[in-house]
Design a protein around this motif. Structure first.
Motif: not given
Length: 257
Positions: A30-39, A55-67, A107-111
């Motif tokens: 959901g956030d790229a920055n802590p992942v980038l720091d850990y890596l 949901h954004f708190d699970h996906t918001a960091g994807v694009k930055k990490l992909k880039q 349930g939580h989401t349909l996907d």
């Protein structure tokens, strides 16, 4: 190896590393920055991202990490602008020495998808996203009580030794509610104390195990009369005649707890 990267106030981004390389995968960034720091701190290269739901708190960091890494992204197939590999119920995806089986858990989401893998030498593992928490389950934002009940039954039927990696540190709040329904459950009291000690030392309460959830999680136990009766009383309702109805009452009681 699987390690939690804390994000926001109560999220965990799970990172899988490979003993034979410097590659890593992350689950629900959901956030790229802590992942980038850990890596960077651990001199790792991100090879892939696994998504459980939109949901954004699970996906918001994807694009930055992909880039940053041009890594492979896999997740629910309708997220076609975000994922390279769309996944559906019954698919498999290989990550290092794991072969994950995709389990649709609406349930939580349909996907919502969960990912289960057996391991020859270790316990099986499950990335359960926001479907199954330690002591709880996700709110019903898109799906029905019947869908969530069926999804949780799928997970409850996995091997008892399965380690469950969910995405939120909700355990103490979940156990507080569980005790209100099931105060005489000694296993629940033991787990509550254990998890309180972990949180007092700023340690995660995860992973949990399927066997633990079967013993203490009220959302896997609507068939237990004490639990269902207590939920109905909290709602000032008559207890439902069906298991799905009882599950719905437990979920409603938690929502207003």
């Amino acid at each position: 190896m699987i390690h939690p990267i804390p994000a926001f106030s109560d999220n965990y981004i799970w990172i899988l590393t490979d003993k034979d390389s410097s590659l890593a995968w992350v689950v629900d960034p959901g956030d790229a920055n802590p992942v980038l720091d850990y890596l960077a701190e651990n001199q790792l290269t991100l090879a892939g991202i696994l998504i459980t739901h939109h949901h954004f708190d699970h996906t918001a960091g994807v694009k930055k990490l992909k880039q940053a890494f041009d890594c492979h992204v896999a997740g629910p197939s309708h997220l076609d602008k975000l994922v390279d590999q769309g996944l559906e119920d019954g698919d498999t995806i290989s990550i290092f020495n794991y072969v994950f089986h995709v389990i649709a858990t609406p349930g939580h989401t349909l996907d919502h998808l969960c990912y289960f893998a057996k391991n020859e030498n270790k316990s099986p593992i499950l990335f359960s996203g926001d479907t199954l928490f330690r002591g709880g389950c996700g709110r019903l934002f898109e799906g029905t009580a019947e869908q969530m009940h069926q999804s949780l039954q799928k997970l409850s039927d996995l091997p008892e030794e399965t380690l469950v990696y969910c995405t939120h540190e909700y355990t103490l709040a979940n156990y507080s509610f569980a005790v209100s329904l099931d105060k005489n459950n000694q296993k629940l009291q033991e787990n509550l104390q254990k998890c309180q000690d972990l949180r007092d030392n700023n340690q995660p309460t995860l992973p949990t195990k399927i066997s633990i959830e079967q013993e203490v999680n009220p959302f896997l136990r609507p068939h237990i009369e004490q639990i269902s009766n207590s939920a109905a009383r909290q709602l000032d309702q008559e207890i439902s005649n069906s298991l799905v109805g009882r599950f719905a009452q437990i979920r409603a009681a938690k929502d207003s707890f």
